[in-house]
Design a protein around this motif. Structure first.
Motif, short mmCIF file in Angstrom:
data_model
loop_
_atom_site.label_atom_id
_atom_site.label_comp_id
_atom_site.label_asym_id
_atom_site.label_seq_id
_atom_site.Cartn_x
_atom_site.Cartn_y
_atom_site.Cartn_z
N ALA A 166 -1.27 -15.82 6.55
CA ALA A 166 -2.23 -16.94 6.50
C ALA A 166 -1.57 -18.14 5.82
CB ALA A 166 -3.49 -16.51 5.77
N GLU A 183 3.33 -18.56 -4.41
CA GLU A 183 3.23 -17.13 -4.12
C GLU A 183 3.55 -16.35 -5.40
OE1 GLU A 183 2.45 -14.73 -1.77
OE2 GLU A 183 3.18 -13.38 -3.31
N SER A 184 2.67 -15.41 -5.73
CA SER A 184 2.87 -14.70 -7.00
C SER A 184 4.11 -13.79 -6.97
CB SER A 184 1.63 -13.88 -7.37
OG SER A 184 1.36 -12.96 -6.35
N SER A 218 2.31 -8.40 0.54
CA SER A 218 1.38 -7.31 0.89
C SER A 218 2.03 -6.37 1.90
CB SER A 218 0.07 -7.86 1.46
OG SER A 218 -0.58 -8.61 0.48
N ILE A 269 -1.23 -2.56 13.70
CA ILE A 269 -2.00 -1.91 14.77
C ILE A 269 -2.10 -2.82 16.00
CG2 ILE A 269 -3.32 -0.33 13.34
CD1 ILE A 269 -5.57 -2.33 13.21
N THR A 270 -2.05 -4.14 15.78
CA THR A 270 -2.08 -5.06 16.92
C THR A 270 -0.67 -5.13 17.50
OG1 THR A 270 -1.85 -6.81 15.29
CG2 THR A 270 -4.01 -6.54 16.25
N VAL A 314 -0.87 -18.08 -9.43
CA VAL A 314 -1.86 -19.05 -9.91
C VAL A 314 -2.85 -18.30 -10.80
CG1 VAL A 314 -3.71 -20.61 -9.21
CG2 VAL A 314 -1.58 -20.52 -7.90
N GLY A 348 -5.39 -13.03 0.67
CA GLY A 348 -5.48 -11.76 1.39
C GLY A 348 -6.42 -10.76 0.76
N TYR A 370 -5.13 -6.98 0.81
CA TYR A 370 -4.45 -5.70 0.63
C TYR A 370 -4.23 -5.37 -0.85
CZ TYR A 370 -1.40 -1.77 1.34
OH TYR A 370 -0.88 -0.50 1.31
N GLN A 371 -3.99 -6.40 -1.63
CA GLN A 371 -3.71 -6.16 -3.06
C GLN A 371 -4.99 -6.07 -3.88
OE1 GLN A 371 -0.41 -8.59 -4.56
NE2 GLN A 371 0.19 -8.94 -2.45
N GLN A 431 -10.55 -13.92 -7.18
CA GLN A 431 -9.87 -14.46 -8.38
C GLN A 431 -10.49 -15.78 -8.81
OE1 GLN A 431 -5.29 -13.61 -8.21
NE2 GLN A 431 -5.98 -13.93 -6.12
N PRO A 471 -8.14 -13.13 6.36
CA PRO A 471 -9.08 -12.17 6.94
C PRO A 471 -10.51 -12.23 6.39
CG PRO A 471 -7.53 -11.08 5.45
CD PRO A 471 -7.05 -12.49 5.61
N ILE A 503 -4.70 -11.35 12.49
CA ILE A 503 -3.84 -12.53 12.53
C ILE A 503 -4.18 -13.39 13.75
CG2 ILE A 503 -1.44 -13.31 12.79
CD1 ILE A 503 -0.75 -10.51 11.32
C1 LIG Z 1 -2.84 -1.45 6.30
C2 LIG Z 1 -3.27 -2.70 7.00
C3 LIG Z 1 -2.87 -2.92 8.31
C4 LIG Z 1 -3.22 -4.08 8.95
N1 LIG Z 1 -2.79 -4.27 10.22
C5 LIG Z 1 -3.06 -5.43 10.84
C6 LIG Z 1 -2.58 -5.66 12.16
O1 LIG Z 1 -1.96 -4.82 12.77
N2 LIG Z 1 -2.84 -6.87 12.71
C7 LIG Z 1 -3.54 -7.84 12.07
O2 LIG Z 1 -3.75 -8.91 12.64
N3 LIG Z 1 -4.04 -7.61 10.83
C8 LIG Z 1 -3.82 -6.45 10.22
N4 LIG Z 1 -4.32 -6.21 8.97
C9 LIG Z 1 -5.18 -7.21 8.36
C10 LIG Z 1 -4.46 -7.98 7.29
O3 LIG Z 1 -5.36 -8.21 6.25
C11 LIG Z 1 -3.93 -9.29 7.69
O4 LIG Z 1 -3.29 -9.22 8.90
C12 LIG Z 1 -2.98 -9.99 6.71
O5 LIG Z 1 -2.36 -9.20 5.75
C13 LIG Z 1 -3.73 -11.03 5.95
O6 LIG Z 1 -2.84 -12.05 5.65
P1 LIG Z 1 -3.04 -12.96 4.39
O7 LIG Z 1 -1.92 -13.92 4.39
O8 LIG Z 1 -4.41 -13.48 4.36
O9 LIG Z 1 -2.94 -11.95 3.15
P2 LIG Z 1 -1.65 -11.23 2.47
O10 LIG Z 1 -0.65 -10.85 3.49
O11 LIG Z 1 -2.20 -10.19 1.57
O12 LIG Z 1 -1.04 -12.42 1.61
C14 LIG Z 1 -1.64 -12.90 0.43
C15 LIG Z 1 -0.56 -13.33 -0.52
O13 LIG Z 1 -1.17 -13.95 -1.66
C16 LIG Z 1 -0.44 -13.62 -2.81
N5 LIG Z 1 -1.31 -13.84 -3.97
C17 LIG Z 1 -2.43 -13.17 -4.32
N6 LIG Z 1 -2.98 -13.70 -5.42
C18 LIG Z 1 -2.21 -14.75 -5.79
C19 LIG Z 1 -2.25 -15.72 -6.85
N7 LIG Z 1 -3.21 -15.70 -7.77
N8 LIG Z 1 -1.27 -16.65 -6.92
C20 LIG Z 1 -0.28 -16.71 -6.00
N9 LIG Z 1 -0.19 -15.82 -4.97
C21 LIG Z 1 -1.15 -14.86 -4.86
C22 LIG Z 1 -0.04 -12.17 -2.57
O14 LIG Z 1 1.08 -11.78 -3.32
C23 LIG Z 1 0.25 -12.16 -1.07
O15 LIG Z 1 1.62 -12.37 -0.77
C24 LIG Z 1 -4.01 -5.05 8.30
C25 LIG Z 1 -4.43 -4.81 7.00
C26 LIG Z 1 -4.06 -3.65 6.36
C27 LIG Z 1 -4.54 -3.42 4.97
#
Ligand SMILES: Cc1cc2nc3c(=O)[nH]c(=O)nc-3n(C[C@H](O)[C@H](O)[C@H](O)COP(=O)(O)OP(=O)(O)OC[C@H]3O[C@@H](n4cnc5c(N)ncnc54)[C@H](O)[C@@H]3O)c2cc1C
Length: 374
Positions: free
Chosen positions: A14, A34-35, A41, A52-53, A110, A140, A142-143, A283, A315, A327
């Motif tokens: 994202a 980014e932390s 994640s 899975i996609t 942050v 996100g 996952y964390q 947060q 998400p 995604i």
């Molecule tokens: C096991 C699993 C499988 C999945 N498979 C798929 C798939 O196949 N296809 C799909 O489309 N989606 C899938 N998903 C959904 C998934 O949530 C998203 O695709 C994706 O990880 C979300 O992206 P994001 O950038 O929002 O979050 P993330 O990838 O979690 O990124 C968030 C980032 O923010 C950082 N962060 C957090 N807090 C702070 C802070 N305070 N300060 C600075 N940085 C911070 C974290 O370190 C992290 O790097 C899956 C999810 C899981 C759990």
């Protein structure tokens, strides 16, 4: 203290995808904080977990790879794989960020966000303070696992806490949860020769009445489950509404269901019970308005209805019945936010693909695809 027009927090798909879109706006000063590492994640997924996609390089024909975060790249081509591992996908994100020379600061969590009295946000980070006009939150989920879905859940191991299924040594396990993470746990354990008792409320793989792919088990996991169904190592218990987990002496755990049934196991039960609603947006939970179902309420441009200038990506984005948790769904929102920010800063928006006909960005616009004939 630095001043920026826009700060994105989080460098997952994202945050990186959003930064790619902001990078198209001439004159915009922005940064990504980014932390940990880019794609952190994904680096933390269990080693055996795959997207899975599916990925496929279909970009030149107007259908971008389902997992790409900018329309010119393809994780399929990058990794030579259809279902990438977490590390492969994080490597892909890193390469996209590097090639585009995105302004990302890693190792910069942050810690605190305070809206300014006249707009904008004051951020306190691990590496210092800064001020930004607009804040885009992409932390996100996952964390941020749901660790306490019922009493005794603290005795269990959550899916998000497993680095590698190979390090588990007991011969039999209980997995709680019948959706993607529960099934992924069970399938990976069985592949390694362990016995698994899978406790599910219902068969999420058998819901033909649901249209949204976010609410049914993915074909990828259904296919893997089918291969396991005749395997003696798998036992699926249906209608298991788990109410509590207790210890039975030093060497065993008891999982209790609401209807009085219970199951004993020597190894800590594994939780496939999902992630916190709102995930990392919790947060800064006071800067969002939460609805009765504990989801974040957003404007048409994905801005907090409570805090002007604060946007949500990733998400957790929802609009009515539309859940943007994949995604290929949430990437459709990046250009909408970029356009909003550019207009408010009175910057040029001609860069925006399709802006003249209201279709936002290279990935189209899911707003107009709900029930219309576009
Ligand atoms: C096991 C699993 C499988 C999945 N498979 C798929 C798939 O196949 N296809 C799909 O489309 N989606 C899938 N998903 C959904 C998934 O949530 C998203 O695709 C994706 O990880 C979300 O992206 P994001 O950038 O929002 O979050 P993330 O990838 O979690 O990124 C968030 C980032 O923010 C950082 N962060 C957090 N807090 C702070 C802070 N305070 N300060 C600075 N940085 C911070 C974290 O370190 C992290 O790097 C899956 C999810 C899981 C759990």
């Amino acid at each position: 203290m630095r001043n920026l027009d826009v700060v994105i927090v989080g460098a997952g798909p994202a945050g990186i995808g959003m930064a790619m879109e902001l990078g198209k706006i001439p004159g915009l000063e922005f940064g990504v904080l980014e932390s940990d590492r880019i794609g952190e994640s994904f680096r933390r997924w269990p080693k055996q977990t795959r997207l899975i996609t599916p990925s496929f390089y279909s970009n030149p024909f107007g259908l971008a790879d389902l997992n790409t975060i900018d329309s010119t790249t393809s994780p399929a081509t990058f990794a030579g794989a259809e279902h990438l591992s977490g590390d492969q996908y994080a490597d892909y994100l890193e390469l996209v960020a590097e090639n585009a020379e995105l302004p990302i600061v890693c190792g910069c969590k942050v810690l605190e966000v305070t809206p300014g009295p006249d707009g904008g946000f004051h951020l306190i980070t691990e590496l210092g303070e800064l001020f930004t006009e607009f804040l885009i939150w992409g932390c996100g989920e996952y964390q941020f696992p749901k660790l306490n879905p019922f009493p005794g859940a603290n005795l269990c191991v959550h899916y998000a806490q497993v680095e590698n299924w190979q390090i588990l040594e007991s011969s039999s396990y209980i997995v709680i949860g019948g959706y993607e993470s529960g099934l992924d746990s069970a399938i990976n354990l069985i592949k390694l020769g362990h016995k698994v008792r899978l406790l599910v409320r219902k068969a999420t793989w058998d819901q033909s009445d649901i249209n949204d792919p976010s609410q049914v088990l993915s074909p990828y996991t259904r296919e893997r489950l089918r291969e396991m169904e005749s395997n003696d190592l798998l036992e699926i218990i249906f209608d298991a509404n788990v109410r509590e987990v207790t210890r039975q002496g030093d060497n065993s755990y008891r999982v209790h269901a609401a209807d009085g049934r219970y199951w004993d196991v020597e190894q800590a039960p594994i939780l496939g019970t999902g992630f916190l609603n709102g995930g990392g947006a919790r947060q800064i939970k006071d800067l969002w308005m939460w609805n009765d179902e504990d989801h974040i309420m957003l404007s048409d441009a994905d801005e907090s209805v409570m805090t002007s200038g604060l946007f949500l990506i990733g998400p957790q984005v929802r609009h009515d019945q539309r859940i943007y948790c994949f995604i290929y769904k949430f990437r459709q929102r990046f250009a909408r936010i970029a356009s909003e920010v550019a207009q408010r800063l009175q910057l040029d928006t001609e860069w925006l693909e399709g802006s003249e006909n209201g279709v936002w960005g290279p990935f189209g616009n899911s707003d107009c695809c709900e029930g219309c004939e576009c």
